[in-house]
Design a protein around this motif. Structure first.
Motif, PDB file in Angstrom:
ATOM      1  N   LEU A  27       0.807  -1.224   0.000  1.00  0.00           N
ATOM      2  CA  LEU A  27       0.000   0.000   0.000  1.00  0.00           C
ATOM      3  C   LEU A  27       0.839   1.273   0.000  1.00  0.00           C
ATOM      4  O   LEU A  27       0.316   2.358  -0.240  1.00  0.00           O
ATOM      5  N   ASP A  28       2.124   1.126   0.292  1.00  0.00           N
ATOM      6  CA  ASP A  28       2.952   2.329   0.433  1.00  0.00           C
ATOM      7  C   ASP A  28       4.392   1.967   0.098  1.00  0.00           C
ATOM      8  O   ASP A  28       5.107   1.403   0.925  1.00  0.00           O
ATOM      9  N   TYR A  29       4.821   2.312  -1.109  1.00  0.00           N
ATOM     10  CA  TYR A  29       6.164   1.965  -1.549  1.00  0.00           C
ATOM     11  C   TYR A  29       7.156   2.975  -0.994  1.00  0.00           C
ATOM     12  O   TYR A  29       7.147   4.148  -1.384  1.00  0.00           O
ATOM     13  N   GLN A  30       7.971   2.535  -0.068  1.00  0.00           N
ATOM     14  CA  GLN A  30       9.064   3.328   0.479  1.00  0.00           C
ATOM     15  C   GLN A  30       8.628   4.738   0.866  1.00  0.00           C
ATOM     16  O   GLN A  30       9.297   5.738   0.529  1.00  0.00           O
ATOM     17  N   GLY A  31       7.484   4.802   1.529  1.00  0.00           N
ATOM     18  CA  GLY A  31       7.026   6.077   2.068  1.00  0.00           C
ATOM     19  C   GLY A  31       6.486   7.063   1.042  1.00  0.00           C
ATOM     20  O   GLY A  31       6.225   8.232   1.376  1.00  0.00           O
ATOM     21  N   ARG A  32       6.284   6.621  -0.183  1.00  0.00           N
ATOM     22  CA  ARG A  32       5.769   7.545  -1.203  1.00  0.00           C
ATOM     23  C   ARG A  32       4.246   7.689  -1.124  1.00  0.00           C
ATOM     24  O   ARG A  32       3.662   8.502  -1.838  1.00  0.00           O
ATOM     25  N   GLY A  33       3.590   6.844  -0.343  1.00  0.00           N
ATOM     26  CA  GLY A  33       2.151   7.028  -0.162  1.00  0.00           C
ATOM     27  C   GLY A  33       1.293   6.386  -1.225  1.00  0.00           C
ATOM     28  O   GLY A  33       0.090   6.659  -1.316  1.00  0.00           O
ATOM     29  N   LEU A  34       1.892   5.510  -2.026  1.00  0.00           N
ATOM     30  CA  LEU A  34       1.097   4.772  -3.024  1.00  0.00           C
ATOM     31  C   LEU A  34       1.772   3.445  -3.327  1.00  0.00           C
ATOM     32  O   LEU A  34       2.939   3.226  -2.979  1.00  0.00           O
ATOM     33  N   SER A  35       0.997   2.558  -3.945  1.00  0.00           N
ATOM     34  CA  SER A  35       1.509   1.243  -4.318  1.00  0.00           C
ATOM     35  C   SER A  35       2.296   1.335  -5.613  1.00  0.00           C
ATOM     36  O   SER A  35       2.057   2.220  -6.445  1.00  0.00           O
ATOM     37  N   VAL A  36       3.228   0.404  -5.816  1.00  0.00           N
ATOM     38  CA  VAL A  36       3.910   0.320  -7.113  1.00  0.00           C
ATOM     39  C   VAL A  36       2.882   0.156  -8.234  1.00  0.00           C
ATOM     40  O   VAL A  36       3.054   0.688  -9.331  1.00  0.00           O
ATOM     41  N   MET A  37       1.784  -0.555  -7.942  1.00  0.00           N
ATOM     42  CA  MET A  37       0.727  -0.740  -8.951  1.00  0.00           C
ATOM     43  C   MET A  37       0.097   0.558  -9.393  1.00  0.00           C
ATOM     44  O   MET A  37      -0.536   0.609 -10.437  1.00  0.00           O
ATOM     45  N   GLU A  38       0.205   1.580  -8.556  1.00  0.00           N
ATOM     46  CA  GLU A  38      -0.503   2.838  -8.810  1.00  0.00           C
ATOM     47  C   GLU A  38       0.406   3.915  -9.384  1.00  0.00           C
ATOM     48  O   GLU A  38       0.008   5.074  -9.499  1.00  0.00           O
ATOM     49  N   MET A  39       1.626   3.525  -9.738  1.00  0.00           N
ATOM     50  CA  MET A  39       2.591   4.507 -10.250  1.00  0.00           C
ATOM     51  C   MET A  39       2.568   4.565 -11.767  1.00  0.00           C
ATOM     52  O   MET A  39       2.513   3.538 -12.433  1.00  0.00           O
ATOM     53  N   SER A  40       2.688   5.746 -12.287  1.00  0.00           N
ATOM     54  CA  SER A  40       2.941   5.882 -13.723  1.00  0.00           C
ATOM     55  C   SER A  40       4.221   5.139 -14.073  1.00  0.00           C
ATOM     56  O   SER A  40       5.211   5.208 -13.351  1.00  0.00           O
ATOM     57  N   HIS A  41       4.177   4.439 -15.219  1.00  0.00           N
ATOM     58  CA  HIS A  41       5.395   3.753 -15.662  1.00  0.00           C
ATOM     59  C   HIS A  41       6.481   4.758 -16.023  1.00  0.00           C
ATOM     60  O   HIS A  41       7.629   4.386 -16.152  1.00  0.00           O
ATOM     61  N   ARG A  42       6.127   6.021 -16.195  1.00  0.00           N
ATOM     62  CA  ARG A  42       7.133   7.033 -16.540  1.00  0.00           C
ATOM     63  C   ARG A  42       7.544   7.872 -15.337  1.00  0.00           C
ATOM     64  O   ARG A  42       8.295   8.832 -15.474  1.00  0.00           O
TER      65      ARG A  42
END
Lengths: 367, 367
Positions: A27-42
């Motif tokens: 649910l929180d990738y390294q404190g960024r506040g979102l999942s890797v699934m929810e990140m723009s590929h760019r």
């Protein structure tokens, strides 16, 4: 939570340490506040993950700098189409070594698409129990590449050598290998290959990701009339991001590569573990009266160990009791029956020990 | 763990409840002792997940029984190739409504593959700020289908009607729609369409999964010379398992569908929330001196809200301060610049409220 031992041929077991880390970061990738699934590929975050994943794979396999690494979709089966469309666009034929079901699928797809094709060797006469020898290969004079399947997942047949391919005029023919079910099981000399490809769902990560490693000189010859997502050159230039890649599967592959490097200690260490696992299971099969495996000793797969019970009426009891003993997914492929224990990298040695103990106990009670 | 508000255009935010459940089940699915990622796609467990996922989607969208539902790989971009290869194999042309970058990509791929094609209407003269009207559509006499993009993710342009397509001879032309960025945002009459398709990474699940809903009469006309993984008929007959599907993404899509049904209460409820979210953000933009959106009122996307600051020198400060305020991924697509707030289903209304408050504060301080 109780994790069981999973001998599935694919999608297959993943290292528990990898799953635990993915769970922790879900649910929180390294404190960024979102999942890797929810990140723009760019995004910077995902591009860093993608680059680290490629760098770790390059280090593990020692991939030379004149090879591109692609993270694609569609499985090995889509490569069966992409390969001839990329490599036979200017003529020539695909040469194929036939050692089982997957190699045949690769050949059949090239045929379907209307490409010239040639069977360079086949183990069919032996019932696919013995890999053809180097000197049995007959390379056609128009060969543009030689394709083989380094490990047949269903038959349990693994090459014990890397084929060499030369046309009668002495020209080297690029070697193309489907390594879906044994890539990363041990060290590899990538420089011997033109293209290596693998579906992820055995030794790399979850289903839905396909790895392609392609030598630079084989890029750029695809005709402009093939689907744009099929052109290795375009895919390489775009860093596998012509369109949105399967980002979460890519991230998980990266975790598996880190596990191979840091927890296992690299591919030589992995190789030693895999050899030990396979050796002890085959030894147990060979020593028993109930179980048997038909593959020539030198070609027995370290990854997929098919075996039959000499009385097939015991199959259901074997599977049911194994499942109850926490030994999952031992049923053989529906096309061949019997049993199959897949011993991929993520299957721990304790799992093999537990399987061997169960098999001995079952034989004593029911054999 | 601190979750932030994620306005990414895709891969996009997922419902926190979905991620939490996935996290909980990651190492041990319902006491089976393994992850969904580690299951054979042909296991009873996974087949049950796959079937429930399809049933839930059919219920949500009211998909009639004469439509097949496919769970594929490759994204909408691979459909740009698969569609003409399936639907134009016996001649005819693809007709395309052009309303932005994604519709143009669909047309360009059909061209690349050598298929006949025709632009039925275009909003290019308006700078893609207004969807062409129904009576502006010019269907070619050889039209085999009419393709459009119901929501242009980059331009922020959304159709406010479902086009009707008839050839001059009165024949109905199947409607094909790329719904990648607005599927499941509200109710839909599937029976109006021949093919609906969507990349998962906006309103369905993680990247690496593609949904295709295709009417039965459009199956079975693909020539036998296209890649076997491209043939909708074969894919439908195999239940999307011609080869290993992206099982974990399929499972996550199922969790999203359950969330839509149980937590949200279905697509009418989702529609009401989405309308409210978009309405209040556009109202804030229209009321400001600093922000503006160029799209015709009736065609403003409920899912993707692009806007510019009237002084582009403020862009970097806006993005930096937004990020610090926990409002992630507001940068517009690299091809157009400015800002874009994507308000997909999983973006909660509080996120929009927080964005509006930040925008007002920023304008007061810096505008």
């Amino acid at each position: 939570m109780t994790r069981r031992y999973n001998f599935c041929a694919g999608p297959a077991a993943l290292p528990e340490a990898v799953l635990a880390r993915a769970q922790d970061e879900l649910l929180d990738y390294q404190g960024r506040g979102l999942s890797v699934m929810e990140m723009s590929h760019r995004s910077n975050e995902f591009v860093a993950i993608a680059e680290q994943t490629e760098a770790d794979l390059r280090q593990l396999l020692g991939i030379p700098s004149n090879y591109k690494v692609l993270f694609l979709q569609g499985g090995a089966s889509l490569q069966f189409a992409m390969l001839p469309m990329n490599l036979l666009g200017h003529g020539g034929s695909g040469n194929f070594i036939q050692t089982g079901i997957w190699g045949k699928k690769a050949l059949t797809e090239a045929k379907r698409l209307g490409f010239r094709h040639h069977v360079a060797a086949s183990s069919e006469a032996s019932g696919h129990t013995k890999v053809p020898a180097q000197d049995a290969l007959q390379i056609s004079t128009d060969a543009a590449y030689l394709h083989y399947t380094s490990n047949e997942t269903i038959g349990g047949l693994e090459f014990d050598y890397v084929p060499q391919a030369q046309r009668s005029d002495g020209a080297d023919v690029p070697l193309v290998c489907d390594m879906s079910s044994n890539i990363l099981s041990g060290p590899l000399d990538v420089s011997q290959f033109g293209v290596i490809y693998a579906g992820a769902q055995k030794n790399i990560g979850p289903a839905g990701l396909t790895l392609v490693v392609v030598r630079d000189d084989l890029l750029g010859s695809a005709p402009p009339t093939i689907p744009s997502l099929f052109d290795y050159q375009q895919l390489a230039e775009a860093g596998s991001m012509v369109n949105t890649p399967p980002t979460y599967a890519w991230y998980l592959a990266g975790l598996v590569f880190q596990w191979l490097k840091d927890d296992i200690g690299g591919l030589e260490a992995m190789d030693a573990i895999n050899r030990r696992k396979a050796q002890k299971l085959y030894a147990a099969i060979d020593a028993s009266e109930l179980y048997s495996n038909p593959i020539a000793l030198a070609n027995r797969s370290r990854m997929n160990v098919p075996f039959v019970l000499d009385d097939a009426r015991l199959d259901n009891a074997f599977l049911k009791e194994a499942d109850e003993a926490g030994l999952l997914n031992l049923k053989g492929h529906r096309s061949v029956g019997g049993m199959r224990a897949s011993l991929y990298n993520a299957v721990p040695e304790e799992a093999v020990d537990a399987l061997i103990a169960f098999m001995a106990d079952f034989e004593q009670r029911r054999g």
